[in-house]
Design an enzyme around this catalytic site. Sequence first.
Site, PDB file in Angstrom:
ATOM      1  N   ASP A  76       0.832  -1.207   0.000  1.00  0.00           N
ATOM      2  CA  ASP A  76       0.000   0.000   0.000  1.00  0.00           C
ATOM      3  C   ASP A  76       0.866   1.257   0.000  1.00  0.00           C
ATOM      4  OD1 ASP A  76       0.780  -0.841   2.643  1.00  0.00           O
ATOM      5  OD2 ASP A  76      -0.587   0.662   3.479  1.00  0.00           O
ATOM      6  N   GLU A 133      -0.883  -1.725   5.278  1.00  0.00           N
ATOM      7  CA  GLU A 133      -0.008  -1.704   6.455  1.00  0.00           C
ATOM      8  C   GLU A 133      -0.016  -0.348   7.128  1.00  0.00           C
ATOM      9  OE1 GLU A 133       3.166  -0.758   8.958  1.00  0.00           O
ATOM     10  OE2 GLU A 133       3.160   0.039   6.917  1.00  0.00           O
ATOM     11  N   GLU A 134      -0.138   0.724   6.338  1.00  0.00           N
ATOM     12  CA  GLU A 134       0.071   2.063   6.866  1.00  0.00           C
ATOM     13  C   GLU A 134      -0.977   2.503   7.889  1.00  0.00           C
ATOM     14  OE1 GLU A 134       2.563   3.838   6.670  1.00  0.00           O
ATOM     15  OE2 GLU A 134       3.676   3.189   4.908  1.00  0.00           O
ATOM     16  N   ARG A 173      17.034  -7.025  16.109  1.00  0.00           N
ATOM     17  CA  ARG A 173      17.178  -7.261  17.536  1.00  0.00           C
ATOM     18  C   ARG A 173      16.141  -8.279  17.977  1.00  0.00           C
ATOM     19  NH1 ARG A 173      14.686  -4.522  21.675  1.00  0.00           N
ATOM     20  NH2 ARG A 173      16.696  -3.906  22.547  1.00  0.00           N
ATOM     21  N   HIS A 358       8.140   8.590   4.460  1.00  0.00           N
ATOM     22  CA  HIS A 358       6.921   9.399   4.564  1.00  0.00           C
ATOM     23  C   HIS A 358       7.157  10.854   4.167  1.00  0.00           C
ATOM     24  CE1 HIS A 358       4.335   6.512   7.213  1.00  0.00           C
ATOM     25  NE2 HIS A 358       5.259   5.834   6.538  1.00  0.00           N
TER      26      HIS A 358
END
Length: 387
Positions: A76, A133-134, A173, A358
């Site tokens: 997206d 996802e956003e 991580r 972004h």
Amino acid sequence: MTIQFSNHMADVVATRHHLHQYPEIGLSEFNTSDYVAEKLEALGYEVTRGLAKTGIVATLRNGDSPRSIGIRADFDALPILEETGLEYQSKNPGMMHACGHDGHTAMLLGAAAIIAERKNFDGTVHLIFQPAEENFGGAKIMMDDGLFEKFPCDAVFALHNDPTIPFGQFALREGPIMAAVDECKITVNGRGGHGAEPQDTADPIVCGASIIMALQTIVSRNIHPIDPTVITVGAFHAGGASNVIPERAEMLLSVRSFDPKVRDQLENRIRTIAEGQAASYGMSVTVDYQRGYNATINHKAETDFIRTLATRFAGADKVVDMPRPTMGSEDFAYMLEERPGCYFFVGTQRTPNDPPLHHPRYDFNDDILPIGTSFWVELTESWLATK
């Protein structure tokens, strides 16, 4: 680093540029979904569509092993007006691939072609092309639509490009890697009137300003110093004229955390402070608190696997363990709650002054395409190693 499969890279770049030109917002990626599905079907994958409306799962089996792997790419875009001036700039005004999801999808499609061509694995590959996802939690919607019931995965993996990390570096991580995110709207209900007669009003601007300042004490005075948290007031709307006191004021908050108990504490303190401050001014507030994505928590075994594989693939100098998680958020969190796996970053930095994610001038670094594509192939073939 040895980059293989150079004969596929022109197609991967072309795919990325096509996707960049035709971005679509979450849960409306209909043309993108058609484009991706057509490519996967041509490669011989079993393609399932319709999860979360536009989501796709491409399945390929080889050998007789019961083992399986899931690899996710998001596709997206964002509601941003692009300002890059690129030859392949967005043709859909007000929509832009400003987070690199076009690159994520292009790399996984490139890997899909190579995996299908080589068939150097024993088991089942599920390639998950995820919408939304956003902003809309496409991962959770796909799961609610039966993602892992229909496509069992022993482990799931995803990556994200990062223009702040040195080019080609893998950053990961164990445990928390991205934060939970919540949004809150606080509306102060006052009593408007003439700016020359404030004594006859209940000024929501003054009250709102007091709330904003008091909110700053939550992280500094209520939360333990070793618990990472953020409260950001990103918007404060009230009034429209210098001589008019408005009826109400509204503020919008972004709240980030990792620990579920701390998350509850943040919500409770925000409500208590807003209500208490308003009461002290003789006013009331409405607090609309919405829970967003959960924290993204990597699993130890799968993170160790990625670290070892990335070290072999890129060299020890190109693999770093992040000293702390990022306060950004990611809906892959929901997949990691249901299946073991690892989410990691790959550096795409050109210069230290690269536009960030972004940003209207952000552009995915095509030089990383062969690295990401090859790594997904290496991951699949290593995880599903032939006998």
